[in-house]
Write an enzyme that holds these catalytic residues in place. Structure first.
Site, mmCIF file in Angstrom:
data_model
loop_
_atom_site.group_PDB
_atom_site.id
_atom_site.type_symbol
_atom_site.label_atom_id
_atom_site.label_comp_id
_atom_site.label_asym_id
_atom_site.label_seq_id
_atom_site.Cartn_x
_atom_site.Cartn_y
_atom_site.Cartn_z
ATOM 1 N N GLU A 133 9.037 41.135 -20.532
ATOM 2 C CA GLU A 133 9.945 41.963 -21.319
ATOM 3 C C GLU A 133 10.001 41.514 -22.775
ATOM 4 O OE1 GLU A 133 13.395 41.272 -18.844
ATOM 5 O OE2 GLU A 133 14.261 39.887 -20.289
ATOM 6 N N HIS A 291 15.488 32.208 -19.508
ATOM 7 C CA HIS A 291 16.190 32.711 -20.688
ATOM 8 C C HIS A 291 17.559 33.248 -20.303
ATOM 9 C CE1 HIS A 291 14.010 36.132 -18.912
ATOM 10 N NE2 HIS A 291 15.008 36.885 -19.351
ATOM 11 N N ARG A 310 17.843 34.047 -10.580
ATOM 12 C CA ARG A 310 18.902 33.476 -11.405
ATOM 13 C C ARG A 310 18.989 31.968 -11.226
ATOM 14 N NH1 ARG A 310 20.319 38.442 -9.572
ATOM 15 N NH2 ARG A 310 20.885 39.937 -11.224
#
Length: 438
Positions: A133, A291, A310
């Site tokens: 992304e 991130h 996560r």
């Protein structure tokens, strides 16, 4: 061309006003965290067709060659390769990482075979795709992105130790362990991995350390931004190894601890590059890059996937073994996406991914037509003013807050200025367009 109706996600971390202010729409009254534009099956946009509204994923599946083009169809199958989101964060999103394509396929198949429901809270893989992304800042935007050099991490944890010592508290063994690890002579990826594992696997020790560190830093670190010297920090430290944004990094610990008390991700943030983007700046996140977006409004473009592993700053499922197998522990520079302006007037961002490229076109009343860069399908969003999109097959007016899907068969597409009735000059217009990388 097809006008789109898009889905808003109301995650608790979202801003209640930022997306509405950008698009000129009426706020819902609740958080508006993400506006999804694309054909991901979880929240597909709905296309206005002559036969009525049709989910975009269905439209593409029924007409793959016309909507995608032969080249895109051959490369990616009968699916739109990219997904676009407006993302508006009032507080930090989860610390996260995305898998490689090979791992996503393997692990998705394994969970399917095991019969794990796709909506199960403990499921890791929602689809069989990777999720590289890019985020383009539309306002000042703060983020954590990839691991910083070990020396910087060691210096920041040394500052935590100094702050706790200044408070009169005893230095916890876990903090001593992490600081010692970061100062070791092992290869950098092993150093980072061991420090990371110590924090995310520390349980009650980590929780206690987060609370102690946040309290000590809140009292010790000044409020000014971008402080780097030991004198400015006021902790009696040797400034060697401290990053330029040391105080901002330490204040991030305090802020994250308020949002996610006791969470391991609060201290993991000190292992990561602390990034401040200005409008027009962009970074890309490849597979394995850990991130977290902290706050701000941005335009996010990614491969069409919702696979997120996560590692903290969340109340959701954290699978530590899967996380450790997915994260790239190599320290790295911030992966900035440079921008270029073409001779034809498009401003273009081209991250190193096959699925997408992003462009911006600015128009005023006297502007000449500008062609959109197009490799297969196009998704176009207006964030200011109105424009006329014109192709050999059709044309459509696109006003602020509206988005359009342009099939590959409609090529080339030209952008023209368009004045609304009663306004001969028209407002300056800004459109973003996403297509497949060339």
């Amino acid at each position: 061309m097809f006008a789109l109706t898009n889905i808003t996600r109301d995650y608790a971390w979202g801003s209640a006003t930022a997306i509405a202010q950008l698009l000129g729409t009426v706020p819902s009254g609740g958080p508006e965290a993400e506006l999804w534009m694309g054909a991901h099956p979880d929240s597909p946009s709905v296309a206005a067709t002559p036969d009525g509204p049709v989910p975009l994923d269905q439209l593409i599946a029924e007409h793959p060659l016309e909507t995608l083009g032969a080249g895109v169809h051959a490369a990616f199958g009968a699916k739109l390769p990219f997904l676009t989101k407006l993302l508006a964060a009032d507080q930090a999103l989860s610390l996260q990482v995305h898998p490689t394509l090979e791992r996503a396929r393997e692990r998705f198949a394994a969970e399917e075979t095991a019969g794990v429901p796709r909506d199960a809270a403990h499921r890791n893989y929602k689809d069989a795709n990777h999720k590289p992304e890019m985020i383009l800042a539309l306002t000042p935007f703060e983020a954590l992105c990839g691991f910083r050099p070990c020396a910087e991490g060691a210096a920041l944890f040394r500052a935590v130790t100094a702050a706790i010592a200044a408070s009169g508290a005893e230095i916890p063994p876990l903090l001593q362990q992490v600081e010692m690890t970061l100062n070791s002579r092992m290869a950098a990826p092993m150093v980072v991995r061991r420090a990371f594992e110590s924090l995310v696997g520390g349980g009650a020790e980590t929780t206690a350390l987060v609370e102690l560190a946040a309290e000590a830093l809140a009292a010790a670190v000044p409020t000014e931004t971008d402080v780097s010297s030991d004198a400015d920090l006021g902790l009696g430290l040797d400034s060697a190894g401290l990053p330029d944004n040391a105080a901002a990094s330490l204040r991030t610990v305090v802020e994250l601890a308020r949002q996610y008390p006791g969470d391991a991700g609060v201290l993991v943030s000190l292992l990561l590059n602390r990034v401040s983007l200005l409008p027009g700046d962009a970074i890309y996140l490849p597979a394995g890059n850990i991130h977290a977006y902290l706050n701000g409004l941005g335009l996010e473009v990614m491969a069409s996937s919702d696979n997120v592993l996560r590692g903290g700053l969340t109340g959701k499922h954290v699978d530590i073994p899967e996380l450790l197998d997915t994260v790239d522990f190599n320290p790295s520079a911030v992966p900035v996406v440079p921008t270029r302006t073409t001779d034809l007037g498009q401003q273009v961002w081209e991250p190193p991914f096959a699925e997408f490229t992003l462009q911006r076109v600015d128009m005023s009343a006297g502007s000449g037509p500008v062609p959109l860069v197009q490799n297969g399908p196009l998704l176009v969003l207006s964030v200011a003013g109105s424009v006329l999109l014109d192709s050999p097959r059709s044309d459509m007016v696109l006003s602020r807050g509206e988005s359009i899907f342009v099939p590959a068969a409609e090529n080339p597409v030209m952008v023209h200025p368009h004045a609304v009735a009663g306004d001969a000059n028209g407002d300056p217009a800004v459109v973003f367009a996403i297509t497949v990388a060339s």
